[in-house]
Write a protein that holds these residues in place. Structure first.
Motif, mmCIF file in Angstrom:
data_model
loop_
_atom_site.group_PDB
_atom_site.id
_atom_site.type_symbol
_atom_site.label_atom_id
_atom_site.label_comp_id
_atom_site.label_asym_id
_atom_site.label_seq_id
_atom_site.Cartn_x
_atom_site.Cartn_y
_atom_site.Cartn_z
ATOM 1 N N PRO A 347 13.520 -11.408 18.824
ATOM 2 C CA PRO A 347 14.466 -10.487 19.461
ATOM 3 C C PRO A 347 15.834 -11.140 19.700
ATOM 4 O O PRO A 347 15.977 -12.371 19.604
ATOM 5 C CB PRO A 347 13.787 -10.132 20.770
ATOM 6 C CG PRO A 347 12.735 -11.137 20.975
ATOM 7 C CD PRO A 347 12.449 -11.838 19.699
ATOM 8 N N LYS A 348 16.784 -10.279 20.015
ATOM 9 C CA LYS A 348 18.154 -10.688 20.317
ATOM 10 C C LYS A 348 18.164 -11.869 21.294
ATOM 11 O O LYS A 348 17.372 -11.900 22.233
ATOM 12 C CB LYS A 348 18.818 -9.497 21.013
ATOM 13 C CG LYS A 348 20.252 -9.326 20.727
ATOM 14 C CD LYS A 348 20.651 -7.958 21.237
ATOM 15 C CE LYS A 348 22.139 -7.855 21.258
ATOM 16 N NZ LYS A 348 22.586 -6.539 21.675
ATOM 17 N N GLY A 349 19.037 -12.831 21.041
ATOM 18 C CA GLY A 349 19.150 -13.949 21.971
ATOM 19 C C GLY A 349 18.164 -15.064 21.698
ATOM 20 O O GLY A 349 18.152 -16.060 22.414
ATOM 21 N N GLY A 350 17.312 -14.915 20.677
ATOM 22 C CA GLY A 350 16.298 -15.923 20.381
ATOM 23 C C GLY A 350 16.864 -17.096 19.583
ATOM 24 O O GLY A 350 18.083 -17.237 19.420
ATOM 25 N N LYS A 351 15.924 -17.931 19.094
ATOM 26 C CA LYS A 351 16.360 -19.160 18.437
ATOM 27 C C LYS A 351 15.440 -19.433 17.242
ATOM 28 O O LYS A 351 14.228 -19.247 17.332
ATOM 29 C CB LYS A 351 16.229 -20.291 19.466
ATOM 30 C CG LYS A 351 16.711 -21.625 18.997
ATOM 31 C CD LYS A 351 16.683 -22.593 20.160
ATOM 32 C CE LYS A 351 15.488 -23.511 20.052
ATOM 33 N NZ LYS A 351 15.423 -24.572 21.024
ATOM 34 N N ILE A 352 16.043 -19.845 16.124
ATOM 35 C CA ILE A 352 15.232 -20.221 14.955
ATOM 36 C C ILE A 352 15.599 -21.655 14.578
ATOM 37 O O ILE A 352 16.781 -21.975 14.464
ATOM 38 C CB ILE A 352 15.506 -19.284 13.768
ATOM 39 C CG1 ILE A 352 15.076 -17.857 14.119
ATOM 40 C CG2 ILE A 352 14.786 -19.762 12.517
ATOM 41 C CD1 ILE A 352 15.445 -16.827 13.090
ATOM 42 N N THR A 353 14.588 -22.501 14.422
ATOM 43 C CA THR A 353 14.867 -23.886 14.046
ATOM 44 C C THR A 353 14.116 -24.222 12.757
ATOM 45 O O THR A 353 12.935 -23.902 12.632
ATOM 46 C CB THR A 353 14.395 -24.855 15.143
ATOM 47 O OG1 THR A 353 14.800 -24.328 16.402
ATOM 48 C CG2 THR A 353 14.992 -26.233 14.946
#
Ligand code: ADP
Length: 842
Positions: A347-353
């Motif tokens: 969702p919006k505001g998340g993080k992908i590494t």
């Protein structure tokens, strides 16, 4: 050799290498026959005779051995075996006879022959039986002939005979069993051969089906992809402005077409790739790349989409280059698919590494997100074809469940492994482990050709002149990420300024469909567009549209739930709802209609049909509202008429009352005053307007029955006679009978009849008691009494207000209802004033 047309018996006789076996039997028999010479040397004095016998038998062996080469049939070999056995048996029986018959220990030679026949020679049961009978006879008959001439121990005779007979029986039985075993074995083998033949046949069929499938996919490739590319190529040229300048609306429409064409193309490509992979037909064109640069470039492709969703992207990798041998085209799909899933489900505001780790000999690439996560029991199965965590029609994300299975196949082809880890609600990680170097690639997987064309996009030799996918999708990565492109409904700027007669609300979770609706309908209708049924309901209350077009399959509240909500709401239920869906079928339609939808239209729809249906429903709604208006007018007219009738009636009644009052000069205006007092008391007692109206009529008319009483009696100054009084007492009942034919006056007539009843039951005409007397009548009784006491009568003077009040208090509980008296006392002050202003000659 067995051949398929042989009968079972023929097959059975061909089961063994009879020639070889017979040869071995002859040699074995000859050796044994010769070796027993040693025994002869010690056991008999007739060594020379025995030698001759043995040599004769061995000579017969030689002849049979020589004959073997001439014989060609199995039956011939069996016959040789039988003849051999006859010679062997004949020789031994002769020696037994020479040795004195029954008691000779040479009988054991016969045992050996019996065992040999059962074990070594596969004779038929019947042949064995005859042979064994012969053996038995060749022992018994000659021995019996010499039995009496020799001195013999009977015990020996009996023992030998017994053992041989037992041996023969055992042999016969053994041979029977052996034959059965041989038959059963052959039957099973024949069955096995049949099954194998069937399997071979199925296998051949499967192979040809498989070829058909491959052919089918080749056709799909051609038949679906070619027309699609032929549509997309000119589209691209138009969008690049090579065919003239485009208006904003046209550009937007064409972009929608292009985007959806890409989606279709991606789906077809993925399906073809997957098929190739599963059939083992995919080849890799390997190259050594720096995985860090490779991944970074892919990350920059998804960055705009991540920014749009306000998702932060991170890349963690070793400081030095990480060399890896892969097929870059294929591996790009792996990383883009993992990234696109992470973007889809975070969702919006998340993080992908993204992590790249260099372990000796191996490399691991991890895509980690802080998204919705995957349930533990699905961590394996999401890699299966078409598998989705929530496969329901209401899942919020688009998708086909192909992406991860393609990823796994590609990784497997690279001899790598992929796995998922996740905490539901917190996020997921997909970890790809790969080997360094290229030794692990098997030769058949590698595509050594020099020509450069990505798998799945190759042209067939016959496809000359058709545009290639590379030609139409300039940025190949865009094709992989097309699902993530956000569509802005407001982008399709139609001229929204014009206003029309009807407002249509369109609900669809797919913004492209909303745009299409806008394009189709904005010329004729005002539109409100929204992407969820929940927002749609709010808009309905706010904007009161004339019609709603609603998609069926939507996340959250679906079209059917929406219809039910609309039709269950008094304020909204008159608005027509048309459901629009990609799913067809009678069940679906009936479910929609049951949910209350007014009409149903399936995608892809024909715009003319859509407009016609909208028009028809709007017409119906127009007619309905006209009808409702007419109905309302009619109701108003009716109630006007009722009012008129009532006032007409009241004026008639009032004239009637004046007529009564006129008859009795003393009680002139009595009814009017009683009415006034009655209403005053009633108003303190929570009467409704309608009840007050009825009571007013009842009070006005309470003495209507007096019409039937002669004036002379009414105005008589002296005491009334009993008859006269009885006549007067009839007036309440007469009043009732005058009024009761008028249906509306039924209740009033009841009150009129009871206005001379007493609370304690001593009144007339019915002697009612307490609450049996209608409340109106109980009130009127007090008002009537008050007016009578305070007005002049032919037989007495008028009394004062105070006196009247006292009298009423005195009679409370017997003549009057105490509760009514209480209320009377509340208003009695105002009555004093009424009296102070003498009423017109009263
Ligand atoms: P698609 O995304 O087209 O449905 P995929 O094979 O790519 O198909 O994914 C299969 C399913 O696995 C998805 O539908 C989703 O339910 C689940 N999934 C994949 N990636 C993620 C992720 N990063 N977070 C949560 N769920 C995921």
């Amino acid at each position: 050799m067995a051949n398929p047309s042989d009968t079972f018996e023929e097959r059975l006789s061909k089961e063994y290498d009879l020639k070889g076996r017979t040869r071995r039997v002859i040699i074995l028999s000859a050796i044994l026959y010769l070796s027993f010479l040693l025994l002869d040397k010690f056991t008999t004095s007739m060594f020379t005779t025995f030698l001759i016998i043995r040599l004769v038998v061995i000579a017969a062996h030689g002849v049979l051995f020589a004959l073997l080469n001439r014989i060609k049939t199995n039956r011939g070999y069996t016959n040789v075996c039988i003849v051999l056995a006859l010679f062997d048996v004949g020789g031994i029986s002769l020696m037994i006879w020479l040795l004195g018959g029954f008691a000779s220990m040479y009988v054991q030679g016969l045992y050996l022959i019996i065992i040999g026949i059962v074990i070594v020679v596969p004779l038929a049961f019947r042949q064995t039986l005859y042979l064994f009978v012969f053996i038995w006879a060749s022992y018994v008959i000659p021995s019996a002939a010499v039995l009496l001439s020799r001195r013999t121990s009977w015990l020996d005779v009996f023992t030998n005979l017994f053992f041989l007979s037992a041996m023969v029986l055992l042999g016969v039985f053994g041979s029977y069993i052996m034959e059965n075993i041989r038959r059963r074995e052959l039957t099973s083998r024949i069955q096995l051969e049949d099954t194998a033949a069937q399997l071979q046949e199925s296998n051949a069929k499967l192979k040809s089906l498989d070829e058909l499938k491959t052919q089918f996919f080749a056709n799909v490739n051609h038949e679906l992809r070619t027309p699609l590319t032929l549509m997309l190529a000119p589209l691209k040229a138009i969008l690049e402005g090579r065919m003239g300048k485009l208006s904003a609306v046209l550009r937007d429409t064409l972009e929608t077409m292009q985007r959806n064409g890409y989606k279709l193309l991606k789906l077809i490509n993925n399906l073809l790739d997957l098929t190739k992979l599963e059939e083992g037909k995919m080849r890799l064109k390997i190259k050594t790349v720096n995985l860090i640069d490779f991944t970074a470039s892919l990350l920059s492709s998804v960055k705009p989409m991540a920014d749009q969703k306000q998702i932060r992207l991170y890349f963690q990798h070793p400081p030095h280059p990480v060399e890896l041998t892969i097929d870059p085209d294929q591996f790009e799909k792996v990383i883009l698919n993992l990234l696109s899933n992470a973007l889809k489900f975070t969702p919006k505001g998340g993080k992908i590494t993204v992590y790249v780790e260099d372990k000796d000999g191996a490399i691991s690439l991890t895509v980690e997100d802080t998204g919705i996560g995957i349930p533990a029991n699905m961590l394996e199965s999401i890699f299966d074809r078409f598998s989705q965590v929530d496969g329901s029609k209401s899942r919020p994300q688009e998708g086909t469940g192909i992406g991860l299975s393609l990823v796994r196949e590609i990784v497997n082809l690279h001899q790598g492994a992929i796995r998922a880890e996740s905490t539901l609600g917190k996020g997921s990680r997909f970890i790809v482990d790969l080997l360094k170097g290229e030794d692990h690639f098997s030769a058949e997987v590698l595509d050594r050709r020099l020509e450069d064309h990505p798998v799945g996009l190759k042209r067939r030799a016959t496809d000359s002149g058709e545009p290639r996918v590379q030609d139409i999708v300039a940025d190949f990565r865009r094709l992989q990420l097309v699902d993530l492109e956000r569509v802005d409904i407001e982008g399709a700027a139609g001229e929204a300024t014009k206003t029309h007669d009807a407002l249509i609300l369109v609900i669809d979770d797919n913004p492209e469909v909303l745009k299409l609706m806008r394009m189709l309908l904005s010329d004729e209708y005002d539109l409100e567009l929204t992407t969820s049924a929940e927002k749609g309901l709010a808009l309905m209350r706010d904007k009161t549209p004339d019609l709603v077009l609603c998609d069926v399959m939507m996340p959250g509240m679906d079209g059917h739930m929406f219809s039910r909500a609309v039709k269950g709401d008094e304020a909204l239920k008159h608005t027509p709802v048309i459901l629009v869906t990609a799913r067809t079928g009678a069940e679906m339609i009936s479910e929609g209609i049951q949910a209350g939808a007014d009409d149903y239209i399936s995608k892809p729809f024909d715009s003319v049909e859509l407009k016609a249906r909208i028009k028809a429903l709007l017409r119906i709604r127009e007619v309905e509202s006209e009808l409702a208006l007419l109905n309302r007018n009619l109701k108003m007219r009716t109630s006007d008429l009722v009012d008129q009738q009532r006032s007409l009636f009241l004026s008639t009644v009032k004239s009637l009352v004046s007529a009564i009052d006129a008859k009795d000069e003393y009680t002139r205006h009595h009814s009017t005053r009683v009415t006034e007092f009655t209403l005053k008391i009633a108003r303190t007692m929570d009467f409704s307007e309608k009840e007050l109206g009825d009571l007013e009529l009842a009070a006005l008319l309470h003495d209507v029955g007096k019409i039937a009483v002669p004036e002379s009696i009414l105005n008589k100054p002296g005491r009334l006679t009993d008859e006269e009084f009885a006549l007067i007492k009839e007036h309440p009942a007469r009043g009732e009978s005058i009024l009761s034919p008028v249906v509306e006056l039924k209740e009033i007539a009841r009150i009129v009849r009871a206005h001379h009843e007493h609370y304690d039951g001593t009144g007339y005409p019915d002697g009612l008691k307490g609450h049996e007397i209608p409340l109106g009548a109980r009130i009127m009784a007090v008002a009537d009494a008050y007016d009578s006491i305070t007005s002049e009568r032919p037989y007495r003077k008028a009394a004062s207000h105070r006196y009247a009040v006292k009298e009423i208090i005195r009679c409370s509980g017997n003549q009057f209802d105490p509760e009514v008296v209480e209320h009377f006392l509340e208003i009695s002050g105002s009555l004093g004033q009424v009296l102070a202003v003498p009423a017109d000659g009263a």
